[in-house]
Write a protein that holds these residues in place. Structure first.
Motif, short mmCIF file in Angstrom:
data_model
loop_
_atom_site.label_atom_id
_atom_site.label_comp_id
_atom_site.label_asym_id
_atom_site.label_seq_id
_atom_site.Cartn_x
_atom_site.Cartn_y
_atom_site.Cartn_z
N PHE A 47 -7.98 -5.52 6.35
CA PHE A 47 -6.45 -5.67 5.91
C PHE A 47 -5.58 -5.30 7.00
O PHE A 47 -5.07 -4.23 7.25
CB PHE A 47 -6.14 -4.73 4.77
N PRO A 48 -5.70 -6.24 8.07
CA PRO A 48 -5.07 -5.87 9.58
C PRO A 48 -3.69 -5.72 9.43
O PRO A 48 -2.83 -6.53 8.37
CB PRO A 48 -5.51 -6.94 10.43
N SER A 49 -2.72 -5.01 10.37
CA SER A 49 -1.54 -4.95 10.33
C SER A 49 -0.67 -4.91 8.74
O SER A 49 0.47 -5.15 8.71
CB SER A 49 -1.04 -6.10 11.07
N GLN A 50 -1.20 -4.01 8.02
CA GLN A 50 -0.45 -3.68 6.85
C GLN A 50 0.29 -2.51 6.84
O GLN A 50 0.23 -1.39 7.68
CB GLN A 50 -1.64 -3.43 5.90
N GLU A 51 1.60 -2.55 5.96
CA GLU A 51 2.49 -1.57 6.47
C GLU A 51 2.11 -0.39 4.99
O GLU A 51 1.80 -1.15 4.11
CB GLU A 51 3.92 -1.97 6.20
N VAL A 52 2.16 0.71 5.18
CA VAL A 52 1.90 1.83 4.40
C VAL A 52 3.13 2.70 4.06
O VAL A 52 3.93 3.00 4.83
CB VAL A 52 0.85 2.78 4.72
N PHE B 214 0.81 -1.29 -0.07
CA PHE B 214 -0.09 -0.04 0.12
C PHE B 214 0.93 1.12 -0.13
O PHE B 214 1.86 1.35 1.00
CB PHE B 214 -1.02 0.06 1.34
N LEU B 215 0.76 2.32 -1.01
CA LEU B 215 1.29 3.46 -1.13
C LEU B 215 0.50 4.72 -0.97
O LEU B 215 -0.51 4.47 -1.65
CB LEU B 215 1.99 3.43 -2.39
N ARG B 216 0.81 5.58 0.02
CA ARG B 216 -0.13 6.77 -0.19
C ARG B 216 0.85 7.80 -0.92
O ARG B 216 2.02 8.24 -0.31
CB ARG B 216 -0.11 7.21 1.46
N SER B 217 0.41 8.32 -2.13
CA SER B 217 1.24 9.03 -2.97
C SER B 217 0.85 10.63 -2.56
O SER B 217 0.13 11.07 -1.65
CB SER B 217 0.71 8.67 -4.34
N ARG B 218 1.83 11.54 -3.23
CA ARG B 218 1.57 12.93 -3.09
C ARG B 218 1.72 13.66 -1.78
O ARG B 218 1.30 14.40 -1.41
CB ARG B 218 0.21 13.29 -3.71
N ILE B 219 2.89 12.71 -1.04
CA ILE B 219 3.08 13.26 0.21
C ILE B 219 3.72 14.49 0.11
O ILE B 219 3.90 15.37 1.16
CB ILE B 219 3.96 12.10 0.78
N ASP B 220 4.57 14.75 -0.82
CA ASP B 220 5.19 16.22 -1.04
C ASP B 220 4.23 17.40 -0.84
O ASP B 220 4.55 18.29 -0.22
CB ASP B 220 5.82 16.14 -2.40
N GLN C 275 -0.52 6.30 10.07
CA GLN C 275 -1.56 5.62 11.32
C GLN C 275 -2.66 5.77 10.58
O GLN C 275 -3.69 4.81 10.71
CB GLN C 275 -1.25 6.24 12.56
N TYR C 276 -3.22 6.66 10.13
CA TYR C 276 -4.61 6.82 9.54
C TYR C 276 -4.72 5.88 8.53
O TYR C 276 -6.01 5.21 8.38
CB TYR C 276 -4.82 8.38 8.93
N CYS C 277 -3.73 5.66 7.38
CA CYS C 277 -3.82 4.79 6.48
C CYS C 277 -4.16 3.51 6.79
O CYS C 277 -5.05 2.53 6.37
CB CYS C 277 -2.97 4.82 5.35
N VAL C 278 -3.45 3.08 7.89
CA VAL C 278 -3.43 1.60 8.61
C VAL C 278 -4.71 1.45 8.94
O VAL C 278 -5.25 0.38 9.03
CB VAL C 278 -2.07 1.54 9.42
N LYS C 279 -5.20 2.31 9.75
CA LYS C 279 -6.44 2.53 10.47
C LYS C 279 -7.56 2.19 9.41
O LYS C 279 -8.42 1.00 9.65
CB LYS C 279 -7.03 3.57 11.02
N LYS C 280 -7.64 2.64 8.35
CA LYS C 280 -8.75 2.59 7.38
C LYS C 280 -8.50 1.30 6.85
O LYS C 280 -9.30 0.43 6.34
CB LYS C 280 -8.35 3.58 6.24
N LEU C 281 -7.03 0.60 6.59
CA LEU C 281 -7.35 -0.55 5.94
C LEU C 281 -7.65 -1.53 6.99
O LEU C 281 -8.06 -2.54 6.58
CB LEU C 281 -5.74 -0.88 5.64
N GLU C 282 -7.47 -1.41 8.04
CA GLU C 282 -7.88 -2.43 9.20
C GLU C 282 -9.35 -2.50 9.26
O GLU C 282 -9.78 -3.49 9.23
CB GLU C 282 -7.39 -2.09 10.48
N GLU C 283 -9.99 -1.44 8.84
CA GLU C 283 -11.53 -1.32 8.84
C GLU C 283 -12.13 -1.91 7.63
O GLU C 283 -13.34 -2.38 7.79
CB GLU C 283 -11.99 0.10 8.74
N ILE C 284 -11.45 -2.19 6.51
CA ILE C 284 -11.94 -3.02 5.30
C ILE C 284 -11.13 -4.50 5.35
O ILE C 284 -10.89 -5.08 4.26
CB ILE C 284 -11.80 -2.12 4.25
#
Length: 247
Positions: free
Chosen positions: A48-53, A7-13, A37-46
């Motif tokens: 996908f637990p304990s995923q690295e982002v 899982f990649l969260r883009s446009r962090i710049d 942590q927000y991304c991990v939380k949202k993944l857990e909600e659908i």
């Protein structure tokens, strides 16, 4: 299907630029961790637990998590896929250059093996011609992999907003900019390994003995010339990256 997911969260710049506009640059790491942590939380909600982002930016690839992401992917791939993956990466950091050097070593071994096969030719002079052709082809591939060819340098210059001449000036070795049959022949003529290659070609004029000597010498000579040159290509690539990314 048993496939691995990244899982990649883009446009962090953009997020970091927004921090700068608010004069909150000191909160960079805190904000990055908050996004992660927000991304991990949202993944857990659908489910996908304990995923690295990985937090990434295609405009600032040498920043944030992109290098770490590449290392994680590399460690999960089979050996053959790992080499393809490394060579396909854009040159955005010195870490990538080192990864490519390791993968290009496999290409050098393949070129030397091709020379080994060609060295078995019973026709005098044929082996040297093959070796020169193998060297030219492999040098061109190495140059392109390191992004030191004209097309790659022009593309990089446009991306970072600098003149291509400034980047080309970091390629100190003129041979890298002029790879041809003639320049490879000059390289052979001025190197110790090249002298051995020429001597082995002369020995091939001697029946039976020539083929016994020429084949292993051809392999070792091609390998030595390419291995020694690989460091020089790598150093130029590092200098170009440093120049391209400096403020």
């Amino acid at each position: 299907m048993g496939k691995k997911i990244y899982f990649l969260r883009s446009r962090i710049d953009i997020e970091m630029d927004n921090l700068g506009k608010k004069n909150r640059q000191q909160d960079r790491e805190k904000e990055l961790n908050k996004i992660r942590q927000y991304c991990v939380k949202k993944l857990e909600e659908i489910k996908f637990p304990s995923q690295e982002v990985f937090l990434v930016s295609s405009y600032r690839m040498n920043d944030f998590d992109f290098s770490r992401f590449c290392k994680v992917v590399e460690s999960d791939l089979s050996e053959n896929k790992r080499h393809v993956f490394n060579l396909s990466l854009p040159n955005f950091s010195t870490d990538v250059i080192e990864m490519k050097k390791a993968s290009l070593h496999q290409k050098i071994l393949a070129a030397a093996a091709a020379s080994f096969v060609a060295g078995a030719s019973p026709i005098p002079g044929t082996s040297l011609e093959w070796d020169i052709a193998i060297l030219v082809k492999t040098f061109l591939e190495i140059r392109k992999s390191f992004g030191l060819d004209d097309e790659s340098l022009e593309r990089l210059a446009l991306k970072v907003g600098k003149s291509v001449e400034v980047l080309k000036a970091e390629v100190k070795n003129p041979f890298i900019s002029d790879i041809s049959t003639a320049s490879v022949m000059r390289l052979i003529a001025t190197s110790v390994a090249g002298a051995v290659m020429i001597a082995a070609e002369a020995v091939q004029l001697i029946p039976i003995v020539g083929s016994l000597v020429g084949v292993p010498v051809s392999f070792l000579t091609i390998y030595t010339i390419l291995r020694n040159s690989l460091d020089e290509f790598g150093k130029s690539a590092v200098r170009v990256i440093i120049k391209a990314t400096e403020k």
